[in-house]
Write a protein that holds these residues in place. Structure first.
Motif, PDB file in Angstrom:
ATOM      1  N   TRP A 102       1.546   7.435  -6.297  1.00 30.90           N
ATOM      2  CA  TRP A 102       0.498   8.410  -6.590  1.00 30.90           C
ATOM      3  C   TRP A 102       0.901   9.820  -6.146  1.00 30.90           C
ATOM      4  CZ3 TRP A 102      -2.899   9.605  -9.799  1.00 30.90           C
ATOM      5  CH2 TRP A 102      -3.894  10.532  -9.531  1.00 30.90           C
ATOM      6  N   SER A 103       1.508   9.940  -4.983  1.00 28.62           N
ATOM      7  CA  SER A 103       1.916  11.256  -4.489  1.00 28.62           C
ATOM      8  C   SER A 103       2.943  11.892  -5.409  1.00 28.62           C
ATOM      9  CB  SER A 103       2.500  11.148  -3.076  1.00 28.62           C
ATOM     10  OG  SER A 103       1.504  10.798  -2.160  1.00 28.62           O
TER      11      SER A 103
ATOM     12  N   TRP B 288       4.950  12.102   6.260  1.00 26.94           N
ATOM     13  CA  TRP B 288       6.105  11.223   6.121  1.00 26.94           C
ATOM     14  C   TRP B 288       7.353  11.857   6.715  1.00 26.94           C
ATOM     15  CZ3 TRP B 288       4.602  10.227   0.396  1.00 26.94           C
ATOM     16  CH2 TRP B 288       3.675   9.171   0.331  1.00 26.94           C
TER      17      TRP B 288
ATOM     18  N   MET C 259       0.822  -1.199   0.000  1.00 25.01           N
ATOM     19  CA  MET C 259       0.000   0.000   0.000  1.00 25.01           C
ATOM     20  C   MET C 259       0.867   1.264   0.000  1.00 25.01           C
ATOM     21  SD  MET C 259      -3.012   0.947  -0.161  1.00 25.01           S
ATOM     22  CE  MET C 259      -3.956   2.393   0.052  1.00 25.01           C
ATOM     23  N   ILE C 260       1.967   1.240   0.759  1.00 29.37           N
ATOM     24  CA  ILE C 260       2.838   2.415   0.827  1.00 29.37           C
ATOM     25  C   ILE C 260       3.436   2.719  -0.543  1.00 29.37           C
ATOM     26  CG2 ILE C 260       4.926   1.169   1.521  1.00 29.37           C
ATOM     27  CD1 ILE C 260       3.878   4.636   2.763  1.00 29.37           C
ATOM     28  N   TYR C 261       3.682   1.681  -1.331  1.00 35.09           N
ATOM     29  CA  TYR C 261       4.245   1.893  -2.660  1.00 35.09           C
ATOM     30  C   TYR C 261       3.260   2.624  -3.564  1.00 35.09           C
ATOM     31  CZ  TYR C 261       7.689  -1.435  -1.010  1.00 35.09           C
ATOM     32  OH  TYR C 261       8.657  -2.062  -0.271  1.00 35.09           O
TER      33      TYR C 261
ATOM     34  N   THR D 182       0.177  16.329   3.952  1.00 39.69           N
ATOM     35  CA  THR D 182      -0.836  15.313   3.672  1.00 39.69           C
ATOM     36  C   THR D 182      -0.523  13.968   4.321  1.00 39.69           C
ATOM     37  OG1 THR D 182      -1.358  16.393   1.571  1.00 39.69           O
ATOM     38  CG2 THR D 182      -2.073  14.105   1.840  1.00 39.69           C
ATOM     39  N   HIS D 183       0.689  13.461   4.104  1.00 42.36           N
ATOM     40  CA  HIS D 183       1.015  12.108   4.558  1.00 42.36           C
ATOM     41  C   HIS D 183       1.831  12.068   5.855  1.00 42.36           C
ATOM     42  CE1 HIS D 183      -0.631  10.203   1.004  1.00 42.36           C
ATOM     43  NE2 HIS D 183       0.020  11.083   0.246  1.00 42.36           N
TER      44      HIS D 183
ATOM     45  N   GLU E 206       0.903   4.648  -2.505  1.00 41.87           N
ATOM     46  CA  GLU E 206       0.833   6.019  -1.997  1.00 41.87           C
ATOM     47  C   GLU E 206       2.030   6.839  -2.484  1.00 41.87           C
ATOM     48  OE1 GLU E 206       0.428   6.021   2.241  1.00 41.87           O
ATOM     49  OE2 GLU E 206      -1.532   5.059   2.182  1.00 41.87           O
ATOM     50  N   LEU E 207       3.223   6.256  -2.423  1.00 42.42           N
ATOM     51  CA  LEU E 207       4.409   6.943  -2.930  1.00 42.42           C
ATOM     52  C   LEU E 207       4.285   7.227  -4.428  1.00 42.42           C
ATOM     53  CD1 LEU E 207       7.316   5.081  -1.085  1.00 42.42           C
ATOM     54  CD2 LEU E 207       6.845   7.534  -0.982  1.00 42.42           C
TER      55      LEU E 207
ATOM     56  N   GLN F 147       2.544  17.288  -0.106  1.00 45.32           N
ATOM     57  CA  GLN F 147       2.351  15.834  -0.100  1.00 45.32           C
ATOM     58  C   GLN F 147       3.094  15.150   1.043  1.00 45.32           C
ATOM     59  OE1 GLN F 147       0.524  13.643  -1.967  1.00 45.32           O
ATOM     60  NE2 GLN F 147      -0.457  15.366  -2.989  1.00 45.32           N
TER      61      GLN F 147
END
Length: 188
Positions: free
Chosen positions: A8-9, A38, A1-3, A35-36, A5-6, A31
């Motif tokens: 798409w962001s 990170w 899932m993180i991939y 948003t995230h 998100e990365l 981003q």
């Protein structure tokens, strides 16, 4: 899932960062920091600084660093790919259209209209990093105790050197880094 998100962001960053790496900084900040969550704002400033010092485009270097920090080497590859894909397809399409319609006044008008927006994005990114440096990530305040005078002094010294003698900016960045490395370990 993180991939995903990365991907798409950074796909969004690559898609909407018109004007180069400096214009992409506010989008990357939105981003990655807002948003995230990170990175913190201080970590983001460090990533931007390192991205400017390393060879290559700032947005792609930032994508690689953020992806590596979040998900290791696969994350770095996915984030970098996400950042590059939109540019690849957009440039391919625009090159075809530009060569086909380059003499139209409408095309020249669009390009002239984009210039002020790019300057505004670059100015916004520079101001954000300047405020982060002067106030150590806190909300800007005019209280003398809240201002980092050392960072301000280094900034002003670099500005004077760049304006008066016009050296290569890389040497000024290296000098500022050396000066900071010599001063900051001994101060608070």
């Amino acid at each position: 899932m993180i991939y995903l998100e990365l991907l798409w962001s950074f796909f969004q960053i690559g898609l909407f960062s018109i004007g180069g790496g400096y214009a992409a900084m506010p989008l990357i900040q939105e981003q990655v920091v807002n948003t995230h969550n990170w990175l913190s704002m201080t970590e983001f400033a460090d990533v931007i600084t390192i991205s400017q010092m390393t060879p290559g485009p700032i947005a792609i270097n930032s994508a690689t660093f953020v992806g590596m920090r979040i998900a290791g080497l696969p994350g770095a590859l996915v984030a970098t790919l996400g950042c590059v894909l939109p540019s690849f397809f957009i440039v391919l399409g625009l090159a075809y259209l530009y060569y086909k319609f380059q003499n139209l006044s409408l095309i020249q008008g669009v390009l002239s209209g984009l210039r002020p927006a790019v300057v505004a994005l670059i100015g916004c990114a520079g101001l954000s990093i300047l405020l982060l440096s002067l106030f150590d990530g806190a909300a800007p305040s005019l209280q003398p105790s809240d201002i980092n005078f050392i960072s301000g002094g280094i900034f002003l010294a670099c500005l004077v050197v760049l304006r008066k003698w016009k050296p290569n900016p890389i040497y000024v960045m290296l000098g500022a880094g050396v000066l900071g490395a010599c001063i900051f370990p001994f101060v608070g």
